[in-house]
Scaffold this active site. Sequence first.
Site, mmCIF file in Angstrom:
data_model
loop_
_atom_site.group_PDB
_atom_site.id
_atom_site.type_symbol
_atom_site.label_atom_id
_atom_site.label_comp_id
_atom_site.label_asym_id
_atom_site.label_seq_id
_atom_site.Cartn_x
_atom_site.Cartn_y
_atom_site.Cartn_z
ATOM 1 N N ALA A 81 -8.151 -6.491 4.727
ATOM 2 C CA ALA A 81 -7.332 -6.074 5.877
ATOM 3 C C ALA A 81 -6.839 -4.632 5.721
ATOM 4 O O ALA A 81 -6.734 -3.904 6.713
ATOM 5 C CB ALA A 81 -6.154 -7.024 6.039
ATOM 6 N N TYR A 82 -6.524 -4.217 4.505
ATOM 7 C CA TYR A 82 -6.036 -2.835 4.319
ATOM 8 C C TYR A 82 -7.131 -1.838 4.713
ATOM 9 O O TYR A 82 -6.883 -0.904 5.487
ATOM 10 C CB TYR A 82 -5.597 -2.613 2.863
ATOM 11 C CG TYR A 82 -5.019 -1.227 2.643
ATOM 12 C CD1 TYR A 82 -3.696 -0.941 2.981
ATOM 13 C CD2 TYR A 82 -5.794 -0.202 2.106
ATOM 14 C CE1 TYR A 82 -3.164 0.340 2.796
ATOM 15 C CE2 TYR A 82 -5.268 1.074 1.916
ATOM 16 C CZ TYR A 82 -3.947 1.334 2.256
ATOM 17 O OH TYR A 82 -3.432 2.598 2.075
ATOM 18 N N GLY A 83 -8.345 -2.057 4.190
ATOM 19 C CA GLY A 83 -9.464 -1.152 4.503
ATOM 20 C C GLY A 83 -9.760 -1.147 5.995
ATOM 21 O O GLY A 83 -9.974 -0.075 6.596
ATOM 22 N N VAL A 84 -9.745 -2.338 6.613
ATOM 23 C CA VAL A 84 -10.021 -2.427 8.056
ATOM 24 C C VAL A 84 -8.907 -1.726 8.842
ATOM 25 O O VAL A 84 -9.181 -0.998 9.804
ATOM 26 C CB VAL A 84 -10.172 -3.910 8.490
ATOM 27 C CG1 VAL A 84 -10.193 -4.039 10.013
ATOM 28 C CG2 VAL A 84 -11.442 -4.507 7.886
ATOM 29 N N SER B 97 -6.495 6.290 4.401
ATOM 30 C CA SER B 97 -6.879 6.061 3.005
ATOM 31 C C SER B 97 -8.388 6.106 2.892
ATOM 32 O O SER B 97 -9.101 5.729 3.832
ATOM 33 C CB SER B 97 -6.388 4.669 2.593
ATOM 34 O OG SER B 97 -7.062 4.235 1.428
ATOM 35 N N LYS C 226 -7.137 0.810 8.033
ATOM 36 C CA LYS C 226 -7.253 2.273 7.951
ATOM 37 C C LYS C 226 -8.540 2.758 8.643
ATOM 38 O O LYS C 226 -8.548 3.851 9.226
ATOM 39 C CB LYS C 226 -7.194 2.733 6.493
ATOM 40 C CG LYS C 226 -5.854 2.426 5.795
ATOM 41 C CD LYS C 226 -4.681 3.199 6.388
ATOM 42 C CE LYS C 226 -3.415 3.036 5.545
ATOM 43 N NZ LYS C 226 -2.253 3.765 6.084
ATOM 44 N N VAL D 246 -2.040 7.893 -5.132
ATOM 45 C CA VAL D 246 -0.794 8.576 -5.499
ATOM 46 C C VAL D 246 0.176 7.644 -6.227
ATOM 47 O O VAL D 246 0.325 6.468 -5.845
ATOM 48 C CB VAL D 246 -0.124 9.105 -4.205
ATOM 49 C CG1 VAL D 246 1.202 9.779 -4.516
ATOM 50 C CG2 VAL D 246 -1.047 10.074 -3.474
ATOM 51 N N ARG D 247 0.893 8.204 -7.190
ATOM 52 C CA ARG D 247 1.900 7.432 -7.946
ATOM 53 C C ARG D 247 3.159 7.202 -7.099
ATOM 54 O O ARG D 247 4.094 7.992 -7.126
ATOM 55 C CB ARG D 247 2.290 8.178 -9.232
ATOM 56 C CG ARG D 247 1.199 8.190 -10.282
ATOM 57 C CD ARG D 247 1.665 8.794 -11.594
ATOM 58 N NE ARG D 247 1.998 10.195 -11.509
ATOM 59 C CZ ARG D 247 1.117 11.205 -11.539
ATOM 60 N NH1 ARG D 247 -0.171 10.947 -11.664
ATOM 61 N NH2 ARG D 247 1.523 12.453 -11.468
ATOM 62 N N THR D 248 3.115 6.126 -6.296
ATOM 63 C CA THR D 248 4.295 5.678 -5.542
ATOM 64 C C THR D 248 4.433 4.190 -5.830
ATOM 65 O O THR D 248 3.627 3.625 -6.580
ATOM 66 C CB THR D 248 4.078 5.863 -4.026
ATOM 67 O OG1 THR D 248 2.904 5.098 -3.656
ATOM 68 C CG2 THR D 248 3.881 7.318 -3.632
HETATM 69 P P1 NAP Z 1 5.320 3.193 -0.333
HETATM 70 O O1 NAP Z 1 5.869 3.961 -1.475
HETATM 71 O O2 NAP Z 1 5.080 1.727 -0.479
HETATM 72 O O3 NAP Z 1 6.251 3.472 0.947
HETATM 73 C C1 NAP Z 1 5.922 2.859 2.152
HETATM 74 C C2 NAP Z 1 6.931 3.278 3.193
HETATM 75 O O4 NAP Z 1 6.562 2.645 4.425
HETATM 76 C C3 NAP Z 1 8.358 2.800 2.875
HETATM 77 O O5 NAP Z 1 9.288 3.738 3.331
HETATM 78 C C4 NAP Z 1 8.459 1.523 3.694
HETATM 79 O O6 NAP Z 1 9.790 1.141 4.031
HETATM 80 C C5 NAP Z 1 7.698 1.961 4.922
HETATM 81 N N1 NAP Z 1 7.354 0.831 5.795
HETATM 82 C C6 NAP Z 1 6.615 -0.268 5.513
HETATM 83 N N2 NAP Z 1 6.578 -1.073 6.586
HETATM 84 C C7 NAP Z 1 7.280 -0.453 7.568
HETATM 85 C C8 NAP Z 1 7.600 -0.779 8.906
HETATM 86 N N3 NAP Z 1 7.222 -1.933 9.478
HETATM 87 N N4 NAP Z 1 8.324 0.103 9.635
HETATM 88 C C9 NAP Z 1 8.748 1.272 9.081
HETATM 89 N N5 NAP Z 1 8.518 1.615 7.807
HETATM 90 C C10 NAP Z 1 7.780 0.751 7.065
HETATM 91 O O7 NAP Z 1 3.906 3.795 0.110
HETATM 92 P P2 NAP Z 1 3.279 5.270 -0.024
HETATM 93 O O8 NAP Z 1 2.407 5.270 -1.212
HETATM 94 O O9 NAP Z 1 4.340 6.286 0.132
HETATM 95 O O10 NAP Z 1 2.311 5.255 1.247
HETATM 96 C C11 NAP Z 1 2.565 6.019 2.425
HETATM 97 C C12 NAP Z 1 1.308 5.998 3.269
HETATM 98 O O11 NAP Z 1 0.213 6.530 2.501
HETATM 99 C C13 NAP Z 1 0.862 4.598 3.712
HETATM 100 O O12 NAP Z 1 0.384 4.649 5.032
HETATM 101 C C14 NAP Z 1 -0.279 4.276 2.760
HETATM 102 O O13 NAP Z 1 -1.184 3.340 3.284
HETATM 103 C C15 NAP Z 1 -0.892 5.638 2.565
HETATM 104 N N6 NAP Z 1 -1.702 5.777 1.341
HETATM 105 C C16 NAP Z 1 -1.102 5.676 0.124
HETATM 106 C C17 NAP Z 1 -1.885 5.799 -1.028
HETATM 107 C C18 NAP Z 1 -1.299 5.717 -2.408
HETATM 108 O O14 NAP Z 1 -2.064 5.780 -3.389
HETATM 109 N N7 NAP Z 1 0.022 5.605 -2.574
HETATM 110 C C19 NAP Z 1 -3.265 6.041 -0.905
HETATM 111 C C20 NAP Z 1 -3.841 6.161 0.358
HETATM 112 C C21 NAP Z 1 -3.017 6.027 1.483
HETATM 113 P P3 NAP Z 1 10.672 0.110 3.116
HETATM 114 O O15 NAP Z 1 11.277 0.939 2.016
HETATM 115 O O16 NAP Z 1 11.672 -0.430 4.079
HETATM 116 O O17 NAP Z 1 9.717 -0.927 2.597
#
Ligand code: NAP
Length: 249
Positions: free
Chosen positions: A174-177, A129, A179, A208-210
Amino acid sequence: MAQTALITGANRGIGQQLARMLATEGWDVLVGARDAEKGRSAAARLRKDTGGRLKAVELDVTSDASIAAAVQKLRDGAIKLDALVNNAGIYRGGGVGPTIETNFFGPLRTTLGLVPLLRDGATITNVTSGLGELANLDAEHRRLLADPALTRDALASLMHGFVRTGGKGWGTDAYGVSKAALNALTRILATELAPRHIRVNATCPGWVRTDMGGRGAPRSVEEGAASVRFGVTATETGGIFRDGRRIAP
Ligand code: NAP
């Protein structure tokens, strides 16, 4: 022969979208999910949507036992990997310990567990990130993480220390650290795995829209997954990329 990718946290969000993309391109995709049922239903949904080859693999990145069981299953199926995507992550609200465990030690543990199953010449993509940029850290920790002589063990002890002190004193949360440390780990693993021609990069999806990014984020899940996809066939190693372009460490 089709190539095989394993994506952690692929039951929803960016991981699921990347699984969809790779399956559409003809990859065999292993949909990692910590909840076996969620993994099975995501794999079934994606098989239906894409007509591709996807299978669920139960894998909790915070658990050595879960990773060992997943490795055993892959060995039993004589499966070798061409790409590992360390995508699973948690955001703010998870607490210091769980955030570092999931976002930093998770990719480390998963990589060490799966590296014997990676083919020579495979790729590892760590999903990072922009919040992990070194510029967000205080000067001392910025210097420590940027040090080219930093070892994997020294980095792991820094992270244990960060958790022990309750996540204080690094200039960001913690999130920033987690990554920033993942970016440093990417560089270290790239050097360690170079003899096997395994390329290790970090890719940022943007905001991203998640479920994690929220509805107000500017980028679609397709755009985010496409940015991460770059790492899967990157020819470089040890870099940090967004949309295929290098970004600041
Ligand atoms: P998300 O929609 O919250 O999905 C997170 C995924 O990680 C889910 O499938 C979740 O499973 C899984 N997960 C969490 N803890 C886990 C564990 N201990 N073991 C296995 N799976 C685990 O997040 P996302 O937006 O898709 O993010 C994906 C990646 O992109 C992350 O690394 C995030 O830090 C990074 N990122 C996202 C953004 C953003 O804007 N969305 C920006 C920068 C970076 P469950 O369904 O079981 O919870």
